[in-house]
Write a protein that holds these residues in place. Structure first.
Motif, short mmCIF file in Angstrom:
data_model
loop_
_atom_site.label_atom_id
_atom_site.label_comp_id
_atom_site.label_asym_id
_atom_site.label_seq_id
_atom_site.Cartn_x
_atom_site.Cartn_y
_atom_site.Cartn_z
N VAL A 81 0.83 -1.21 0.00
CA VAL A 81 0.00 0.00 0.00
C VAL A 81 0.86 1.26 0.00
O VAL A 81 1.96 1.28 0.54
N THR A 82 0.34 2.31 -0.61
CA THR A 82 1.02 3.60 -0.65
C THR A 82 0.42 4.59 0.33
O THR A 82 0.93 5.69 0.51
N ASN A 83 -0.69 4.21 0.96
CA ASN A 83 -1.35 5.12 1.90
C ASN A 83 -1.75 4.33 3.14
O ASN A 83 -0.90 3.76 3.81
N ARG A 84 -3.01 4.22 3.44
CA ARG A 84 -3.45 3.58 4.68
C ARG A 84 -3.36 2.06 4.58
O ARG A 84 -3.87 1.45 3.64
N ALA A 85 -2.74 1.44 5.56
CA ALA A 85 -2.67 -0.02 5.62
C ALA A 85 -3.95 -0.60 6.22
O ALA A 85 -4.79 0.13 6.73
N GLY A 86 -4.10 -1.91 6.14
CA GLY A 86 -5.23 -2.57 6.78
C GLY A 86 -5.96 -3.56 5.92
O GLY A 86 -6.81 -4.32 6.42
N ALA A 87 -5.66 -3.62 4.62
CA ALA A 87 -6.36 -4.56 3.74
C ALA A 87 -5.98 -6.01 4.03
O ALA A 87 -6.65 -6.92 3.55
N ARG A 88 -4.93 -6.23 4.83
CA ARG A 88 -4.60 -7.60 5.23
C ARG A 88 -5.74 -8.21 6.04
O ARG A 88 -5.85 -9.43 6.16
N LEU A 89 -6.59 -7.34 6.62
CA LEU A 89 -7.72 -7.82 7.40
C LEU A 89 -8.96 -8.03 6.55
O LEU A 89 -10.01 -8.44 7.05
N GLY A 90 -8.85 -7.74 5.25
CA GLY A 90 -10.00 -7.87 4.36
C GLY A 90 -10.59 -9.27 4.28
O GLY A 90 -11.82 -9.44 4.40
N PRO A 91 -9.77 -10.31 4.06
CA PRO A 91 -10.34 -11.66 3.95
C PRO A 91 -11.15 -12.07 5.18
O PRO A 91 -12.24 -12.63 5.06
N ARG A 92 -10.62 -11.77 6.36
CA ARG A 92 -11.36 -12.12 7.58
C ARG A 92 -12.68 -11.37 7.66
O ARG A 92 -13.72 -11.93 8.03
N ALA A 93 -12.66 -10.08 7.30
CA ALA A 93 -13.88 -9.28 7.36
C ALA A 93 -14.93 -9.78 6.37
O ALA A 93 -16.13 -9.84 6.69
N VAL A 94 -14.49 -10.16 5.16
CA VAL A 94 -15.44 -10.66 4.15
C VAL A 94 -16.01 -12.00 4.57
O VAL A 94 -17.20 -12.28 4.37
N ARG A 95 -15.19 -12.84 5.19
CA ARG A 95 -15.71 -14.12 5.69
C ARG A 95 -16.80 -13.91 6.73
O ARG A 95 -17.73 -14.72 6.84
N ASN A 96 -16.68 -12.86 7.52
CA ASN A 96 -17.62 -12.64 8.62
C ASN A 96 -18.96 -12.06 8.17
O ASN A 96 -19.86 -11.91 9.00
N ILE A 97 -19.10 -11.74 6.89
CA ILE A 97 -20.37 -11.22 6.39
C ILE A 97 -21.32 -12.38 6.12
O ILE A 97 -20.96 -13.35 5.44
N GLU A 98 -22.53 -12.29 6.64
CA GLU A 98 -23.50 -13.36 6.48
C GLU A 98 -24.60 -12.96 5.50
O GLU A 98 -24.74 -11.80 5.15
#
Length: 351
Positions: A81-98
């Motif tokens: 990333v060139t700006n804000r980090a945090g997309a490493r948590l994307g897969p977990r967040a998408v899994r948690n969507i029901e």
């Protein structure tokens, strides 16, 4: 006044019907994939979450992905990333969507019942600290998936991951690409690094795995426009966000289908193509983006193309307390699964 005759007929038909009893043949077929013989179905809030509630197959690689048509793969890496980090948590967040799917009401599909799909876990990275080794791990893992005859759909992670995935899906012939994003991501090397999320598609073209003349980029906007010279010079088609309502969604779809033609195509969706009012949880948000309805309409209009891989990237959930960004990412993932499932069906039928 209530039509008593009609009410009597409704009571006769539905009076003793259970939640899983459907009379329309198409809806009945869908219900049969979701309800047990005793009339029960899975609780959306219980159990271990997976992508789109797909079966979990973390050991699939040990069996060469046998029995799978489509692999849903988490890529929790955001070192590019060139700006804000945090997309490493994307897969977990998408899994948690029901409650995404199982039915796609516009395309009239139940992809989970029409192909063999599984959440195979995340890319097995050797190091969380090395951007270069992470990209080698991504390429190696996706190459195994492709060599097994399985179509990968990746959930990132930052957008740099698309480069190494395309090196896998495009290694035998260059692919076209439909790319929804706020940024073209075709800039050059920065500060000694080529594996950043602002330049994956320049690298893919230069490596011969992506055909720029069969590439369309939709939703582009913002102050980084001057960085995307390569897109225009290489022959990519660029549709800016403000052009989408001017052209109309149907014209955008028609242009995408015209650019792609009949060959193999990769679909890449960066959630920052959506306006931040719909998806604030991302690293480089840009005001003036697509609505979620526009994005879904565009994706649905791509049915029938020869998809060989896809991704949804840049969900950074910590910037969105509502979970709307992850929800959007999960819905896009479901649409991608529908498109890939349709492509598989057509391929098997020789269409």
């Amino acid at each position: 006044m209530v039509n008593t005759e009609k009410l009597a007929k409704l009571r006769e038909k539905y009076g003793n019907a259970k939640g899983g009893d459907m009379f329309d043949p198409h809806f009945k077929e869908v219900a049969e994939t979701q309800f047990s013989a005793s009339g029960e179905r899975k609780w959306p809030f219980a159990g271990v979450p997976t992508f789109l509630d797909a079966p979990f197959a973390p050991d699939a690689a040990k069996n060469d992905f046998a029995g799978l048509d489509v692999a849903l793969v988490g890529v929790p890496m955001d070192l590019g990333v060139t700006n804000r980090a945090g997309a490493r948590l994307g897969p977990r967040a998408v899994r948690n969507i029901e409650r995404i799917g199982p039915y796609e009401h516009v395309l009239r599909m139940v992809p989970g019942a029409q192909c063999k799909v599984a959440d195979i876990g995340d890319v097995p990275f050797r190091s969380r600290f090395s951007l270069e080794s992470c990209h080698q791990d991504i390429e190696d893992y996706f190459t195994k998936i492709v060599d097994a005859g399985v179509i990968p759909i990746a959930i990132g992670g930052d957008h740099s991951i698309s480069y190494s995935i395309q090196r896998a899906v495009g290694k035998d012939r260059p692919v076209g690409m439909i790319h929804l994003d706020a940024h073209c991501d075709t800039s050059g090397e920065y500060e000694g690094a080529k594996f950043h999320h602002g330049g994956p598609f320049r690298q893919s073209v230069m490596d011969g795995v992506l055909d720029p003349e069969r590439t369309i980029q939709i939703g582009i906007r913002g102050g980084a426009e001057y960085l995307w010279e390569f897109s225009y010079d290489s022959g990519m088609t660029v549709i800016h966000a403000e052009e989408v309502p001017q052209m109309g969604v149907e014209a955008v779809i028609a242009k995408a289908r015209e650019v792609i033609g009949d060959g193999p195509v990769y679909l890449s969706f960066d959630v920052d193509c959506l306006d931040p009012s719909f998806a604030p949880g991302t690293g480089t948000p840009e005001i003036g983006g697509l609505t979620s309805r526009e994005a879904l309409a565009i994706l649905r209009g791509l049915k029938g193309l020869d998809f060989v891989g896809a991704d949804v990237v840049e969900v950074a959930p910590q910037y969105d307390a509502t979970t709307n960004t992850a929800h959007a990412g999960a819905q896009v993932l479901f649409e991608e699964l529908c498109l890939v499932t349709d492509a598989l069906k057509r391929r098997k039928a020789g269409v």
